[in-house]
Design an enzyme around this catalytic site. Structure first.
Site, PDB file in Angstrom:
ATOM      1  CG  HIS A   1      43.138 -57.054  32.323  1.00 59.13           C
ATOM      2  ND1 HIS A   1      42.357 -57.260  31.208  1.00 59.13           N
ATOM      3  CD2 HIS A   1      42.874 -55.794  32.747  1.00 59.13           C
ATOM      4  CE1 HIS A   1      41.630 -56.174  30.986  1.00 59.13           C
ATOM      5  NE2 HIS A   1      41.929 -55.262  31.898  1.00 59.13           N
TER       6      HIS A   1
ATOM      7  CG  HIS B   1      47.604 -53.695  31.963  1.00 59.36           C
ATOM      8  ND1 HIS B   1      47.419 -53.568  33.329  1.00 59.36           N
ATOM      9  CD2 HIS B   1      47.558 -52.432  31.464  1.00 59.36           C
ATOM     10  CE1 HIS B   1      47.268 -52.282  33.621  1.00 59.36           C
ATOM     11  NE2 HIS B   1      47.336 -51.582  32.516  1.00 59.36           N
TER      12      HIS B   1
ATOM     13  CG  ASP C   1      39.843 -52.134  29.905  1.00 59.70           C
ATOM     14  OD1 ASP C   1      40.535 -53.167  29.994  1.00 59.70           O
ATOM     15  OD2 ASP C   1      39.213 -51.663  30.874  1.00 59.70           O
TER      16      ASP C   1
ATOM     17  CG  HIS D   1      43.642 -50.165  32.061  1.00 58.14           C
ATOM     18  ND1 HIS D   1      44.276 -51.053  32.901  1.00 58.14           N
ATOM     19  CD2 HIS D   1      42.529 -50.806  31.623  1.00 58.14           C
ATOM     20  CE1 HIS D   1      43.583 -52.175  32.962  1.00 58.14           C
ATOM     21  NE2 HIS D   1      42.519 -52.051  32.192  1.00 58.14           N
TER      22      HIS D   1
HETATM   23 ZN   LIG Z   1      40.953 -53.433  32.127  1.00 57.94          ZN
END
Ligand SMILES: [Zn+2]
Length: 351
Positions: free
Chosen positions: A249, A252, A166, A265
């Protein structure tokens, strides 16, 4: 940023002394595992500094509105002066949101490294079955953040890997965000400090990540582990909070919505960061270095690592990123679906 960030071996023993200015009645909230690991040390530090523990909830498994409201009730009923969230992202986010609603300060104590939620001023709220619901933007960050490196380094090493995945995105997303804001001249240009921290986070991950994972697997609290904890917990948190997310993101979120992608994540974000780099046509050597690093720490570098979504699922994910996800609008130019699909194809075939 938080008012005080304290990181180090045994940092948890400073909790009581540093929390005392905010009152002498504490409400502690976290998950069962986190409080079984850190609970005794939390208790010891608070009580030895004259702070009474008026509430203790070790049932926080998820950050839902129901959980947040329950914590608010418990905090009010026990007349707590502040809430201490102990654990991973879900418990920390629930505690921060509850503190905001109960109008008391929030204090966070991290017990693993999968998340950069501890220092941030927002809470991600989910449904009971862990589907994303919304992000609550809190009026301020926690008053105190405690990262005891000894506790965090003993958590399963996979958390460290997910946290790094992340955190990897923050340099690239903050740079894209800054370019977009400069271009639009809309006044929300991130500070140079935020960009410098994003860059530092990236350098730290590439320099120390692989050794940190090996050391964590062997139970060694090395300087590499400490550097990675700082990169995830402090640098990446301050970077994303003072800039914004972008394509990594957005994609994602698009991939997660298809239901055809598996992975945590941080694992998905590591891959979508590679896609953002390819999309931006960054130098091939730069992308190759990140691909090599991801492989060395156990982060995905190909779609096959994430469940091989179908072509139509990929198109749906790209459409979400380009048309619907607010993070997609933080790229300097309007995202185009064919270009995102082309970037995915290049990550698959060229690197
Ligand atoms: Zn994140």
């Amino acid at each position: 940023m938080p008012s005080l960030y304290l990181q180090g071996k045994g940092a948890i023993y400073h909790l009581g002394q540093k929390a005392f200015p905010y009152g002498d009645k504490a409400f502690v909230a976290g998950g069962k595992t986190a409080l079984s690991v850190a609970g005794e040390r939390v208790k010891k530090s608070l009580t030895s500094n004259g702070i009474e523990i008026v509430g203790w909830d070790d049932t926080v498994k998820e950050c839902t509105h129901a959980v947040i409201n329950k914590l608010v009730e418990e905090c009010r009923h026990n007349k707590a002066h502040f809430i201490i969230g102990v654990g991973g992202g879900r418990a920390i986010d629930a505690a921060k949101a509850a503190a905001w609603k109960a109008k008391v300060p929030a204090i966070t104590v991290g017990t693993q490294c999968a998340t950069n939620a501890d220092a941030s001023g927002e809470s991600v709220v989910y449904t009971d079955d862990h589907r994303f619901l919304e992000v609550l933007l809190l009026p301020r960050n926690p008053m105190l953040v405690i990262e005891d490196t000894e506790i965090i380094s003993k958590a399963p090493p996979k958390f460290l890997v997910w946290g790094m995945g992340d955190a990897l995105s923050c340099k690239f997303e903050s740079e894209a965000y800054a370019k977009a804001r400069h271009k639009r001249g809309d006044g929300e240009v991130p500070t140079s400090v935020a960009l410098a921290l994003g860059d530092q986070c990236y350098r730290s991950l590439l320099a120390h990540g692989q050794k940190a994972v090996n050391d964590a697997k062997n139970g060694i609290l090395s300087l590499d582990v400490v550097d990675v904890i700082e990169a995830v917990k402090l640098s990446s948190a301050l970077t994303f909070e003072n800039s914004g997310c972008a394509l990594a993101h957005a994609l994602h979120n698009g991939l997660s919505r298809t239901g055809q992608v598996k992975g945590e994540h941080g694992e998905i974000v590591a891959y979508t960061t590679l896609v953002q780099m390819a999309y931006e046509r960054r130098p091939k050597e730069e992308i190759r270095a990140v691909v090599k690093w991801c492989a060395s720490v156990g982060l995905p570098t190909k779609l096959a690592n994430l469940g091989t979504p179908s072509r139509s699922a990929l198109r749906q994910a790209a459409e979400h990123a380009c048309e619907h996800d607010p993070n997609g609008r933080n790229m300097p130019d309007k995202l185009k679906v064919p270009d995102v699909l082309d970037a995915i194809a290049r990550v698959e075939s060229e690197f």
